[in-house]
Design a protein around this motif. Structure first.
Motif, PDB file in Angstrom:
ATOM      1  N   ARG A  64      35.152 -25.909 -48.253  1.00 23.09           N
ATOM      2  CA  ARG A  64      35.821 -27.021 -48.939  1.00 23.09           C
ATOM      3  C   ARG A  64      36.278 -26.633 -50.339  1.00 23.09           C
ATOM      4  NH1 ARG A  64      31.827 -32.016 -46.984  1.00 23.09           N
ATOM      5  NH2 ARG A  64      31.985 -31.536 -44.762  1.00 23.09           N
ATOM      6  N   GLY A  65      36.803 -25.417 -50.448  1.00 21.13           N
ATOM      7  CA  GLY A  65      37.398 -24.954 -51.691  1.00 21.13           C
ATOM      8  C   GLY A  65      36.444 -24.430 -52.729  1.00 21.13           C
ATOM      9  N   LYS A  66      35.151 -24.365 -52.406  1.00 22.77           N
ATOM     10  CA  LYS A  66      34.168 -23.899 -53.386  1.00 22.77           C
ATOM     11  C   LYS A  66      33.353 -22.741 -52.832  1.00 22.77           C
ATOM     12  CE  LYS A  66      33.550 -28.430 -55.593  1.00 22.77           C
ATOM     13  NZ  LYS A  66      32.572 -29.494 -55.942  1.00 22.77           N
ATOM     14  N   GLU A  67      32.965 -21.833 -53.728  1.00 21.46           N
ATOM     15  CA  GLU A  67      32.086 -20.744 -53.313  1.00 21.46           C
ATOM     16  C   GLU A  67      30.701 -21.309 -52.995  1.00 21.46           C
ATOM     17  OE1 GLU A  67      29.905 -16.927 -55.366  1.00 21.46           O
ATOM     18  OE2 GLU A  67      32.037 -17.210 -55.813  1.00 21.46           O
ATOM     19  N   VAL A  68      30.233 -21.054 -51.789  1.00 15.78           N
ATOM     20  CA  VAL A  68      28.919 -21.557 -51.376  1.00 15.78           C
ATOM     21  C   VAL A  68      27.946 -20.421 -51.055  1.00 15.78           C
ATOM     22  CG1 VAL A  68      29.757 -23.779 -50.529  1.00 15.78           C
ATOM     23  CG2 VAL A  68      29.729 -21.801 -48.977  1.00 15.78           C
ATOM     24  N   TYR A  69      28.466 -19.195 -50.946  1.00 19.12           N
ATOM     25  CA  TYR A  69      27.562 -18.066 -50.710  1.00 19.12           C
ATOM     26  C   TYR A  69      28.199 -16.780 -51.213  1.00 19.12           C
ATOM     27  CZ  TYR A  69      24.645 -14.487 -48.638  1.00 19.12           C
ATOM     28  OH  TYR A  69      23.808 -13.411 -48.486  1.00 19.12           O
ATOM     29  N   TYR A  70      27.424 -16.016 -51.959  1.00 23.36           N
ATOM     30  CA  TYR A  70      27.758 -14.619 -52.256  1.00 23.36           C
ATOM     31  C   TYR A  70      26.446 -13.853 -52.389  1.00 23.36           C
ATOM     32  CZ  TYR A  70      28.226 -10.284 -54.653  1.00 23.36           C
ATOM     33  OH  TYR A  70      28.089  -8.957 -54.949  1.00 23.36           O
ATOM     34  N   ASN A  71      26.424 -12.674 -51.790  1.00 20.60           N
ATOM     35  CA  ASN A  71      25.350 -11.737 -52.063  1.00 20.60           C
ATOM     36  C   ASN A  71      25.764 -10.361 -51.581  1.00 20.60           C
ATOM     37  OD1 ASN A  71      22.927 -10.878 -53.127  1.00 20.60           O
ATOM     38  ND2 ASN A  71      21.698 -12.424 -52.047  1.00 20.60           N
ATOM     39  N   SER A  72      25.086  -9.360 -52.093  1.00 20.54           N
ATOM     40  CA  SER A  72      25.330  -7.983 -51.662  1.00 20.54           C
ATOM     41  C   SER A  72      23.988  -7.268 -51.585  1.00 20.54           C
ATOM     42  CB  SER A  72      26.273  -7.261 -52.629  1.00 20.54           C
ATOM     43  OG  SER A  72      25.722  -7.235 -53.933  1.00 20.54           O
ATOM     44  N   PHE A  73      23.920  -6.311 -50.690  1.00 18.33           N
ATOM     45  CA  PHE A  73      22.697  -5.555 -50.464  1.00 18.33           C
ATOM     46  C   PHE A  73      23.054  -4.085 -50.259  1.00 18.33           C
ATOM     47  CE2 PHE A  73      22.072  -9.860 -49.005  1.00 18.33           C
ATOM     48  CZ  PHE A  73      20.816 -10.193 -49.506  1.00 18.33           C
ATOM     49  N   GLY A  74      22.171  -3.231 -50.687  1.00 17.28           N
ATOM     50  CA  GLY A  74      22.374  -1.809 -50.449  1.00 17.28           C
ATOM     51  C   GLY A  74      23.363  -1.184 -51.413  1.00 17.28           C
ATOM     52  N   LEU A  75      23.934  -0.073 -50.976  1.00 15.41           N
ATOM     53  CA  LEU A  75      24.725   0.778 -51.859  1.00 15.41           C
ATOM     54  C   LEU A  75      26.156   0.958 -51.378  1.00 15.41           C
ATOM     55  CD1 LEU A  75      21.961   3.500 -52.325  1.00 15.41           C
ATOM     56  CD2 LEU A  75      22.583   1.719 -53.978  1.00 15.41           C
ATOM     57  N   ALA A  76      27.069   0.945 -52.326  1.00  9.25           N
ATOM     58  CA  ALA A  76      28.454   1.280 -52.028  1.00  9.25           C
ATOM     59  C   ALA A  76      28.621   2.787 -51.899  1.00  9.25           C
ATOM     60  CB  ALA A  76      29.374   0.750 -53.129  1.00  9.25           C
ATOM     61  N   ASP A  77      27.795   3.526 -52.643  1.00  6.40           N
ATOM     62  CA  ASP A  77      27.815   4.988 -52.621  1.00  6.40           C
ATOM     63  C   ASP A  77      26.365   5.458 -52.688  1.00  6.40           C
ATOM     64  OD1 ASP A  77      27.931   7.749 -53.289  1.00  6.40           O
ATOM     65  OD2 ASP A  77      29.913   7.480 -54.203  1.00  6.40           O
ATOM     66  N   ARG A  78      25.845   5.853 -51.539  1.00  4.43           N
ATOM     67  CA  ARG A  78      24.437   6.248 -51.452  1.00  4.43           C
ATOM     68  C   ARG A  78      24.148   7.480 -52.294  1.00  4.43           C
ATOM     69  NH1 ARG A  78      22.722   7.726 -45.484  1.00  4.43           N
ATOM     70  NH2 ARG A  78      24.116   9.476 -45.987  1.00  4.43           N
ATOM     71  N   GLU A  79      25.052   8.446 -52.248  1.00  6.17           N
ATOM     72  CA  GLU A  79      24.826   9.709 -52.929  1.00  6.17           C
ATOM     73  C   GLU A  79      24.862   9.556 -54.441  1.00  6.17           C
ATOM     74  OE1 GLU A  79      25.248  10.217 -48.883  1.00  6.17           O
ATOM     75  OE2 GLU A  79      26.737   9.269 -50.213  1.00  6.17           O
ATOM     76  N   ALA A  80      25.667   8.616 -54.928  1.00  4.16           N
ATOM     77  CA  ALA A  80      25.748   8.361 -56.369  1.00  4.16           C
ATOM     78  C   ALA A  80      24.847   7.208 -56.798  1.00  4.16           C
ATOM     79  CB  ALA A  80      27.193   8.067 -56.759  1.00  4.16           C
ATOM     80  N   ASN A  81      24.148   6.595 -55.842  1.00  2.00           N
ATOM     81  CA  ASN A  81      23.240   5.482 -56.103  1.00  2.00           C
ATOM     82  C   ASN A  81      23.957   4.306 -56.781  1.00  2.00           C
ATOM     83  OD1 ASN A  81      20.642   4.364 -55.800  1.00  2.00           O
ATOM     84  ND2 ASN A  81      20.168   4.770 -57.954  1.00  2.00           N
ATOM     85  N   LYS A  82      25.197   4.016 -56.319  1.00  2.00           N
ATOM     86  CA  LYS A  82      25.962   2.890 -56.867  1.00  2.00           C
ATOM     87  C   LYS A  82      25.779   1.674 -55.972  1.00  2.00           C
ATOM     88  CE  LYS A  82      29.621   5.552 -59.110  1.00  2.00           C
ATOM     89  NZ  LYS A  82      31.057   5.918 -59.058  1.00  2.00           N
ATOM     90  N   PRO A  83      25.337   0.557 -56.533  1.00  2.00           N
ATOM     91  CA  PRO A  83      25.100  -0.628 -55.709  1.00  2.00           C
ATOM     92  C   PRO A  83      26.400  -1.238 -55.188  1.00  2.00           C
ATOM     93  CG  PRO A  83      24.795  -1.147 -58.027  1.00  2.00           C
ATOM     94  CD  PRO A  83      24.989   0.336 -57.952  1.00  2.00           C
ATOM     95  N   MET A  84      26.291  -1.883 -54.050  1.00  2.00           N
ATOM     96  CA  MET A  84      27.394  -2.674 -53.511  1.00  2.00           C
ATOM     97  C   MET A  84      27.461  -3.965 -54.311  1.00  2.00           C
ATOM     98  SD  MET A  84      29.330  -2.229 -50.654  1.00  2.00           S
ATOM     99  CE  MET A  84      30.406  -3.161 -49.544  1.00  2.00           C
ATOM    100  N   ASP A  85      28.640  -4.354 -54.774  1.00  2.00           N
ATOM    101  CA  ASP A  85      28.773  -5.639 -55.466  1.00  2.00           C
ATOM    102  C   ASP A  85      30.145  -6.231 -55.193  1.00  2.00           C
ATOM    103  OD1 ASP A  85      30.640  -4.518 -57.282  1.00  2.00           O
ATOM    104  OD2 ASP A  85      29.034  -3.899 -58.648  1.00  2.00           O
TER     105      ASP A  85
END
Length: 419
Positions: A64-85
């Motif tokens: 209904r036009g509003k953000e109701v859920y956001y989350n992230s888990f784990g890594l975008a780059d495992r080797e560089a240890n960069k979190p997924m966001d």
């Protein structure tokens, strides 16, 4: 008489109140994403990370036009240890296709073409197509004229008949033509593709392939502008999708997620960057309509919100409501019974660059969803859907190949809607 009216009045008021209540339930269903649903989504996505099935995942849901859920888990780059966001840039692969469809339909609204016109009216390369019938004793192709021309509707619903890798004799020609080589322009791609025999008569089957790349070529022909310029001007700039493009700026390389391959032994191996990033870090001649874009969660959500709002986001209108309705309506008749792997998506038909859910899931093994929703996904296991009945849009990002071997999509849908 007056007494009768006075006696009936409370009854009429109760009936009217009941009708109003039922009407409000009918048109404004209870919200889907409750606190319990958010917890369930969190637990589901975290489980995929903890079990080592994926490296990183993020999800965004609007209702209904509003953000109701956001989350992230784990890594975008495992080797560089960069979190997924939510600022992580990913390869969306075939989630490029609906963008191309929207671009094409902006020209439809201007009267530039009709869906059932021959493609060859605007792209003469595709006139007088021949269809593969087999090979003779000497191994030569047996061809026959197509029963009817390829129409523009055919290229919007994957019924054109373009040759793929399924028939060995045609697969050899496809490899030799190399029409999707990134050094080709869309015009060169189209010419090479049109020189190949069709695998079946137009309209006879649903077969996933280069149809949407031909749509991009048609956009260029009809608009007189390079395809990437057209989608920037007509879609990305108006919707403020500032992180969606084919070619990454060098300053954005650090935000680009790594791509991981889940091998047969269930280990996750990084796809070498030179292969994973080769297309998006160089300005190739080819700007395909069927794949190739990179994006962020928030950018792609703007695109889906425009769709669920019937072509409009804020004060910006990209398409008319009736055009969005046309795109999200099933265009496959029951006579098109051969549908490649499309049935694996559930009880769906196909509109203009979207799968369209036509029936509820028959079993718990099918993907969860609501009749009337439309959706698509990408080769690196990204996905989105638009649920008009609940005014809900969802975008899920990860970077996993081959496509969703771990059943992430079904688990995410079950977490949203309940098993």
């Amino acid at each position: 008489m007056k007494r009768t009216i006075l006696v009936l009045l409370p009854v009429l008021l109760i009936v009217s109140a009941f009708q109003l209540t039922n009407s409000s339930v009918q048109y404004k269903p209870a919200p889907i994403v409750s606190a319990a649903v958010k917890d369930r989504i969190d637990a589901t996505l975290k489980r995929f990370i903890d079990s080592g099935k994926i490296v990183g995942v993020s999800a965004l849901i609007f209702e209904r036009g509003k953000e109701v859920y956001y989350n992230s888990f784990g890594l975008a780059d495992r080797e560089a240890n960069k979190p997924m966001d939510r600022n992580t840039i990913v390869r969306i692969f075939s989630m490029t296709k609906p963008v191309t469809g929207v671009a094409l339909m902006t020209l439809y609204e201007k009267g530039a073409f009709q869906l059932d016109e021959p493609l060859s009216k605007y792209a003469p390369e595709f006139a007088d197509m021949k269809v593969y019938k087999g090979v003779d004793a000497s191994g030569n192709l047996i061809l026959e004229p197509a029963k009817r021309p390829i129409t523009i509707r055919d290229i919007t619903r994957h019924t054109a008949g373009f040759a793929g890798m399924e028939i060995p004799a045609l697969a050899k020609l496809v490899k030799e033509a190399d029409y999707m080589n990134p050094a080709n322009t869309l015009s060169e791609m189209a010419k090479k593709l049109a020189g190949l025999p069709l695998a079946f008569h137009p309209g006879d089957e649903w077969s996933y392939g280069p149809c949407v790349d031909v749509q991009a070529y048609l956009v260029e022909r009809l608009s007189g502008k390079p395809f990437d310029q057209y989608i920037k001007e007509k879609i990305f700039d108006p919707l403020k999708m500032t992180n969606t493009r084919y070619v990454l700026a060098e300053s954005d390389h650090a935000r680009f997620a790594a791509l991981y391959d889940r091998s047969d032994d269930k280990t996750l191996n990084r796809v070498p960057d030179e292969r994973a990033n080769g297309f998006n870090t160089k300005n190739w001649a080819l700007k395909p309509g069927g794949w190739g874009l990179t994006s962020t969660l928030d950018d792609y959500m703007k695109f889906t919100q425009m769709l669920v709002n019937k072509g409009k986001l804020g004060k910006v209108r990209v398409l008319k409501p009736e055009t969005v309705q046309l795109m999200s309506t099933n265009h496959l008749s029951d006579t098109i019974s051969k549908r490649m792997w499309l049935p694996s998506k559930g009880r769906v038909g196909f509109g203009i660059d979207f799968a369209v859910r036509t029936q509820p899931p028959a079993t718990k093994d099918e993907n969860n969803g609501v009749v009337g929703e439309y959706f698509w996904d990408g080769a690196a296991s990204t996905m989105f859907w638009v649920d008009p009945a609940n005014e809900l849009t969802a975008v899920l990002f990860t970077q996993l190949v081959p496509f969703d071997r771990v059943k992430l999509h079904k688990s995410f849908r079950d977490a949203v809607y309940g098993e």
